[in-house]
Design an enzyme around this catalytic site. Structure first.
Site, short mmCIF file in Angstrom:
data_model
loop_
_atom_site.label_atom_id
_atom_site.label_comp_id
_atom_site.label_asym_id
_atom_site.label_seq_id
_atom_site.Cartn_x
_atom_site.Cartn_y
_atom_site.Cartn_z
N ASP A 134 36.70 129.65 141.54
CA ASP A 134 37.07 128.74 140.46
C ASP A 134 37.76 129.57 139.38
OD1 ASP A 134 37.13 127.09 138.22
OD2 ASP A 134 35.25 126.09 138.78
N ASN A 181 38.54 119.41 144.80
CA ASN A 181 39.28 118.19 145.13
C ASN A 181 40.16 118.44 146.35
OD1 ASN A 181 40.11 115.53 144.76
ND2 ASN A 181 41.80 116.11 143.42
N SER A 219 54.83 118.81 134.90
CA SER A 219 55.01 117.44 135.37
C SER A 219 56.00 116.69 134.50
CB SER A 219 53.66 116.73 135.32
OG SER A 219 53.81 115.34 135.43
N TYR A 244 45.34 114.43 130.50
CA TYR A 244 46.00 115.13 131.62
C TYR A 244 47.40 115.58 131.20
CZ TYR A 244 49.16 115.35 135.60
OH TYR A 244 50.15 115.73 136.46
N LYS A 263 49.26 119.44 130.48
CA LYS A 263 50.54 119.95 131.02
C LYS A 263 51.41 120.48 129.88
CE LYS A 263 49.77 119.26 135.37
NZ LYS A 263 49.40 120.44 136.18
N ARG A 267 60.79 105.37 139.62
CA ARG A 267 60.39 106.77 139.60
C ARG A 267 61.35 107.58 140.47
NH1 ARG A 267 57.74 104.82 136.29
NH2 ARG A 267 55.50 104.92 135.91
N ASN A 321 38.77 126.24 144.45
CA ASN A 321 37.32 125.98 144.30
C ASN A 321 36.88 124.78 145.15
OD1 ASN A 321 38.18 123.74 142.89
ND2 ASN A 321 37.17 124.26 140.96
C1 UD1 Z 1 51.27 109.98 137.65
C2 UD1 Z 1 51.38 110.84 136.44
C3 UD1 Z 1 52.12 112.09 136.80
C4 UD1 Z 1 51.40 112.79 137.93
C5 UD1 Z 1 51.32 111.85 139.11
C6 UD1 Z 1 50.56 112.49 140.24
C7 UD1 Z 1 51.73 110.04 134.13
C8 UD1 Z 1 52.46 109.09 133.28
N1 UD1 Z 1 52.05 110.05 135.42
O1 UD1 Z 1 52.60 109.53 137.95
O2 UD1 Z 1 52.21 112.96 135.73
O3 UD1 Z 1 52.08 113.96 138.27
O4 UD1 Z 1 50.68 110.66 138.72
O5 UD1 Z 1 49.18 112.51 140.00
O6 UD1 Z 1 50.93 110.78 133.67
N2 UD1 Z 1 51.77 101.82 141.42
C9 UD1 Z 1 51.52 100.55 141.90
N3 UD1 Z 1 50.36 100.34 142.60
C10 UD1 Z 1 49.46 101.33 142.86
C11 UD1 Z 1 49.71 102.63 142.37
C12 UD1 Z 1 50.88 102.84 141.64
O7 UD1 Z 1 52.30 99.63 141.70
O8 UD1 Z 1 48.43 101.07 143.49
C13 UD1 Z 1 53.03 102.08 140.68
C14 UD1 Z 1 52.82 102.56 139.28
O9 UD1 Z 1 52.75 101.50 138.39
C15 UD1 Z 1 54.08 103.41 139.08
C16 UD1 Z 1 54.41 103.93 140.47
O10 UD1 Z 1 53.69 103.10 141.37
O11 UD1 Z 1 55.13 102.59 138.66
C17 UD1 Z 1 53.99 105.36 140.69
O12 UD1 Z 1 52.63 105.51 140.33
P1 UD1 Z 1 51.80 106.83 140.66
O13 UD1 Z 1 52.00 107.21 142.08
O14 UD1 Z 1 50.41 106.63 140.17
O15 UD1 Z 1 52.55 107.96 139.80
P2 UD1 Z 1 52.89 107.99 138.23
O16 UD1 Z 1 52.00 107.14 137.45
O17 UD1 Z 1 54.36 107.79 138.10
#
Ligand code: UD1
Length: 345
Positions: free
Chosen positions: A60, A37, A126, A151, A155, A237, A34
């Protein structure tokens, strides 16, 4: 005969990479999206990489009548359902947007698959379903924890919808079969740099924030917390290369098409088995791309789990799939893509 796969959300980040891998593995594809995003230009990238054209319809999945037209118009046995909203924070602010979209679209897909006798479905789940894990690495048998966001809840609920529907609509062994792939943290871009992640506005996820900071679009990366109970204090991660992840879809869909599945509903962790901290990722990005990233330590982000990584043994053994690209290769591809988007030499 060539198998055809309907890819919902095929213009999105994981959808576009999977569409490439499906075509390269010899599948026909029909893409719907759709474009809420994503950009249709991602599909031009797919056409350029593969040298193949394929049908694309702006649909959609919540619009059941429009979706039904797709089922009437095209012959396909399999569906890969990517179409969903995915921003954790937004889901907390607007839960109905997430429940309405993510649940209805999947229910419509399953309902029409039953009506039209299309039997194989892959669902994009996820690692978020594991919440803050009690044991590491997590296996598919690890307990799911209560979801920490709408979210994450969608899932979990979609996994349960799939489990229940497979049970109800496949009593004779000739009905619906499904696989849920639990993705860890997808990052990177296609090696051609013709497709990649295209976040709208300020990125929520780490790697797009890193690459935009390196490109000068963002001033400074905030590392959310350095006081976690991990070796260097930042969160850990399991970062999975998006092309490796896309390939997991190809082997999973083949498993269903070839009837190699051992149960009508199966779950696989799609990760590397490698724990990488935020600071390690930042350092690896700087090193492989030979640049300095402007970053600072910031407070923890609400809702982040300390550490999670996959035990991918089941996917390795059952699907014959294994993550192949190194974190360095993946981070180089993420930067090459950002430079392509920004027109940086
Ligand atoms: C999140 C979702 C996951 C989803 C994924 C993609 C949860 C708990 N997690 O993963 O299900 O599939 O997004 O949308 O629902 N970080 C920083 N600075 C930033 C951004 C992130 O330090 O500006 C750190 C975060 O604290 C984390 C790591 O980077 O430790 C990864 O973050 P992110 O890429 O947002 O993924 P998740 O939160 O692990």
């Amino acid at each position: 005969m060539k198998q055809t796969v309907l890819v919902s959300g095929g213009a999105g980040y994981i959808g576009s990479h999977t569409t490439v891998e499906l075509i390269e593995a010899g599948f026909n594809v029909v893409v719907i999206d759709n474009l809420s995003n994503s950009e249709a230009s991602a599909l031009d990238g797919v056409r350029q990489i593969t040298g193949k054209d394929f049908p694309f319809e702006v649909v959609d999945c919540c619009d059941k009548a429009a979706l039904e037209e797709v089922f009437k118009k095209y012959e396909f046995d399999s569906v890969i359902h990517f179409a969903a909203f995915k921003a954790v924070g937004e889901s907390v602010a607007e839960p109905l947007k997430y429940y309405g979209n993510n649940l209805n679209s999947f229910c419509n897909i399953i309902e029409l698959m039953n009506k039209y006798g299309r039997h194989n479905v892959l669902f994009s789940s996820s690692a978020t379903v594991y919440g803050e894990p009690e044991e590491l690495p997590v296996t598919e048998q690890s307990m799911r924890q209560p979801a920490t966001s709408p979210y994450g809840n969608t899932k979990q609920m979609c996994e349960d919808i799939l489990r229940d529907c497979v049970k109800a609509y496949n009593k004779d062994g000739n009905g619906l079969k499904g696989i849920a792939l639990r993705y860890f943290n997808p990052i990177g871009a296609h090696p051609s740099a013709l497709i990649g992640e295209l976040p709208r506005g300020v990125p929520n996820n780490l790697v797009p924030f890193i690459t935009q900071t390196a490109a000068g679009v963002r001033e400074c990366l905030s590392v959310f917390g350095d006081d976690y109970d991990t070796p260097d204090g930042s969160c850990q991660r399991d970062y999975i290369d998006v092309v490796d992840l896309a390939k997991a879809h190809v082997v999973a869909i083949k498993r269903l098409v070839d009837g190699k599945n051992k149960a009508n509903y199966e779950i696989f962790n799609i990760g590397t088995g490698r724990a990488v901290s935020v600071l390690e990722l930042v350092n690896a990005f700087e090193k492989v791309n030979n640049l300095k990233l402007n970053y600072k330590i910031a407070p923890r982000r609400a809702g982040d789990v300390t550490a999670i990584w996959a035990d991918p043994t089941q996917a390795n053994n059952e699907l014959g799939w294994k993550a192949e690209r190194t974190v360095e290769e993946t981070l180089a591809s993420a930067w090459a893509w950002e430079k392509h988007v920004r027109g940086i030499e």
